[in-house]
Design a protein around this motif. Sequence first.
Motif, PDB file in Angstrom:
ATOM      1  N   PHE A 106      -3.307  -7.051   2.300  1.00 14.39           N
ATOM      2  CA  PHE A 106      -3.077  -5.825   3.883  1.00 14.39           C
ATOM      3  C   PHE A 106      -2.780  -6.739   5.275  1.00 14.39           C
ATOM      4  CE2 PHE A 106      -4.139  -2.166   1.105  1.00 14.39           C
ATOM      5  CZ  PHE A 106      -2.881  -1.217   0.968  1.00 14.39           C
ATOM      6  N   LEU A 163      -2.833   4.895   8.099  1.00 12.22           N
ATOM      7  CA  LEU A 163      -1.741   5.707   7.555  1.00 12.22           C
ATOM      8  C   LEU A 163      -0.472   5.616   7.650  1.00 12.22           C
ATOM      9  CD1 LEU A 163      -3.654   8.440   6.304  1.00 12.22           C
ATOM     10  CD2 LEU A 163      -2.628   7.049   4.983  1.00 12.22           C
ATOM     11  N   THR A 197       6.601   0.978   7.176  1.00  9.36           N
ATOM     12  CA  THR A 197       6.595   0.377   6.563  1.00  9.36           C
ATOM     13  C   THR A 197       6.038   0.241   5.586  1.00  9.36           C
ATOM     14  OG1 THR A 197       4.213  -0.357   6.285  1.00  9.36           O
ATOM     15  CG2 THR A 197       5.684  -1.617   8.912  1.00  9.36           C
ATOM     16  N   ARG A 198       6.952   0.990   5.245  1.00  6.61           N
ATOM     17  CA  ARG A 198       6.869   1.252   3.607  1.00  6.61           C
ATOM     18  C   ARG A 198       8.451   0.771   2.265  1.00  6.61           C
ATOM     19  NH1 ARG A 198       8.449   6.091   5.637  1.00  6.61           N
ATOM     20  NH2 ARG A 198      10.379   7.080   5.266  1.00  6.61           N
ATOM     21  N   VAL A 258       1.166   2.368   7.011  1.00  3.95           N
ATOM     22  CA  VAL A 258       2.229   2.561   5.940  1.00  3.95           C
ATOM     23  C   VAL A 258       3.170   2.902   5.460  1.00  3.95           C
ATOM     24  CG1 VAL A 258       1.900   3.599   3.502  1.00  3.95           C
ATOM     25  CG2 VAL A 258       0.067   1.670   4.244  1.00  3.95           C
ATOM     26  N   ARG A 259       3.254   4.194   6.702  1.00  4.01           N
ATOM     27  CA  ARG A 259       4.727   4.904   6.832  1.00  4.01           C
ATOM     28  C   ARG A 259       5.711   4.089   7.338  1.00  4.01           C
ATOM     29  NH1 ARG A 259       6.574   7.827  11.243  1.00  4.01           N
ATOM     30  NH2 ARG A 259       7.277   9.850  10.746  1.00  4.01           N
ATOM     31  N   ALA A 317      -5.305   2.842   1.236  1.00  7.61           N
ATOM     32  CA  ALA A 317      -4.994   2.720   2.775  1.00  7.61           C
ATOM     33  C   ALA A 317      -5.912   3.011   3.196  1.00  7.61           C
ATOM     34  CB  ALA A 317      -4.178   3.084   3.329  1.00  7.61           C
ATOM     35  N   PHE A 328       4.089  -2.142  -1.399  1.00  4.10           N
ATOM     36  CA  PHE A 328       2.267  -1.731  -1.359  1.00  4.10           C
ATOM     37  C   PHE A 328       2.591  -1.421  -2.905  1.00  4.10           C
ATOM     38  CE2 PHE A 328       3.156  -0.521   2.881  1.00  4.10           C
ATOM     39  CZ  PHE A 328       2.512  -1.241   3.142  1.00  4.10           C
ATOM     40  N   LEU A 347      -7.325  -0.452   3.502  1.00  3.13           N
ATOM     41  CA  LEU A 347      -6.731  -1.307   4.986  1.00  3.13           C
ATOM     42  C   LEU A 347      -6.837  -0.489   6.590  1.00  3.13           C
ATOM     43  CD1 LEU A 347      -3.771  -2.000   6.519  1.00  3.13           C
ATOM     44  CD2 LEU A 347      -2.631  -0.147   5.945  1.00  3.13           C
ATOM     45  N   TYR A 386       7.631  -3.421   3.165  1.00  5.99           N
ATOM     46  CA  TYR A 386       6.582  -4.394   2.267  1.00  5.99           C
ATOM     47  C   TYR A 386       6.377  -3.493   0.683  1.00  5.99           C
ATOM     48  CZ  TYR A 386       4.938  -5.896   6.532  1.00  5.99           C
ATOM     49  OH  TYR A 386       5.393  -7.253   7.862  1.00  5.99           O
ATOM     50  N   TRP A 396      -0.731   5.177  -2.485  1.00 11.21           N
ATOM     51  CA  TRP A 396      -1.152   3.916  -1.164  1.00 11.21           C
ATOM     52  C   TRP A 396      -1.752   4.555  -0.301  1.00 11.21           C
ATOM     53  CZ3 TRP A 396       4.915   4.367  -0.303  1.00 11.21           C
ATOM     54  CH2 TRP A 396       5.863   3.829  -1.173  1.00 11.21           C
ATOM     55  N   VAL A 413       4.119   8.801   2.650  1.00 12.47           N
ATOM     56  CA  VAL A 413       3.363   8.014   2.206  1.00 12.47           C
ATOM     57  C   VAL A 413       2.835   8.480   0.599  1.00 12.47           C
ATOM     58  CG1 VAL A 413       1.135   6.706   2.230  1.00 12.47           C
ATOM     59  CG2 VAL A 413       2.386   7.564   4.168  1.00 12.47           C
TER      60      VAL A 413
END
Length: 385
Positions: free
Chosen positions: A205, A332, A338-339, A335-336, A171, A344, A175, A342, A167, A163
């Motif tokens: 988000f 977090l 689905t990076r 994000v990790r 988050a 970000f 987020l 999406y 980002w 991450v």
Amino acid sequence: MSTTSIPETCRAAVLTEHGAPLEIRELPVPAELEPGALLVRIEAATVCGSDLHLWDGSLAGSQALTLPVIPGHEMVGSVVRIGPGAERDTFGAPLHPGDRICFTHASCNQCEHCRLDNQPTLCTNRQYYMFTSCAKPPYLVGGFAEYCYVFPNSGRVKVPEEVRTEWASAASCALRTVVHSFDRIGRLNPWDTVVIQGAGPLGLFATALADHLGAGRIVTIGAPDDRLKIATSFGATDVVSLSAAPEPQDRIDAVRDLLGGRGADVVFEFSGARTAFTEGLGMIREGGRYMVTGQIDGPGKEVPVRPGFITRQQLTIMGTWSGHIAEYYKALQFVRNTRDRYDFGALVPHRYTLDNATDALARMRAQEDIKPVLVPHATPAGVSA
């Protein structure tokens, strides 16, 4: 414990008067840490809508504060000093100098909300970043600074290696608040229609999270139109532009037209607009759920509501305030994981120094920047160019 030479003082962008330019000050860097505390070097701090409301004074209705303060409460810091008993994050991972962490406001763990209700965001004794005066120790209590003091009772979590720092910073408020809202509202089903009011950081988000959780149809409402393009890339099946639907009834009609005259199963309010709550009521179906997150209290925020409508429609209406360490962790991990789905980075494209912090606030207020990134140091670790 240090990976670099830690100065006795550091620079911070300080709010001394609402609406006035932030003032760059040299503030003491704490040399001694309380048990459980950490000192971090701020690698990136992203600007939140709450920072705008702090700057213009409109947050006074929801949170007491005494100036001067350092704005900023969503940030990533790398550990440079570790107080006694602070050798691990909240989830048991060892902490070492140089590790990147996100960290929460500090709940007391003693009051009724903390111990009985398990709702630490409602803690009656909470220590807040950006609301705590920087005129007294530990001084560095906001993200718009080169260093920050992590309160002993602040939850803290290591940032996953995958991450990016900016980002993770975004988050850590926007987020995590969205995650808290989704947790409270309950399960989304593949047959559910969802309306997202707002195309700012929270709304975008939320669009991605609703898509990831499998909502059948997602309508995102907002402006400007370039943000709606991001919403579409994040999974919105439909968008409603404020330029095409400038009045509240226009937006209600647009949503109902998209849904064949039927209201949405779930509506999320992330816009903060004064009329958004009553608009949302007009967009929801009988028996639907409404999560209100973007509103702040204060004079001039009152809107007319017919309580009987809520009764007759048998609506579930809830609110969400902030988030705690579990939401940070989940944000977090989202994000990790689905990076690659999406982008970000589209939310945090622009960098500012502390000297340009006021410009960053102004650009965000003018909707020229979705979420500005403040980079306090010349060569920040983990922040893209």
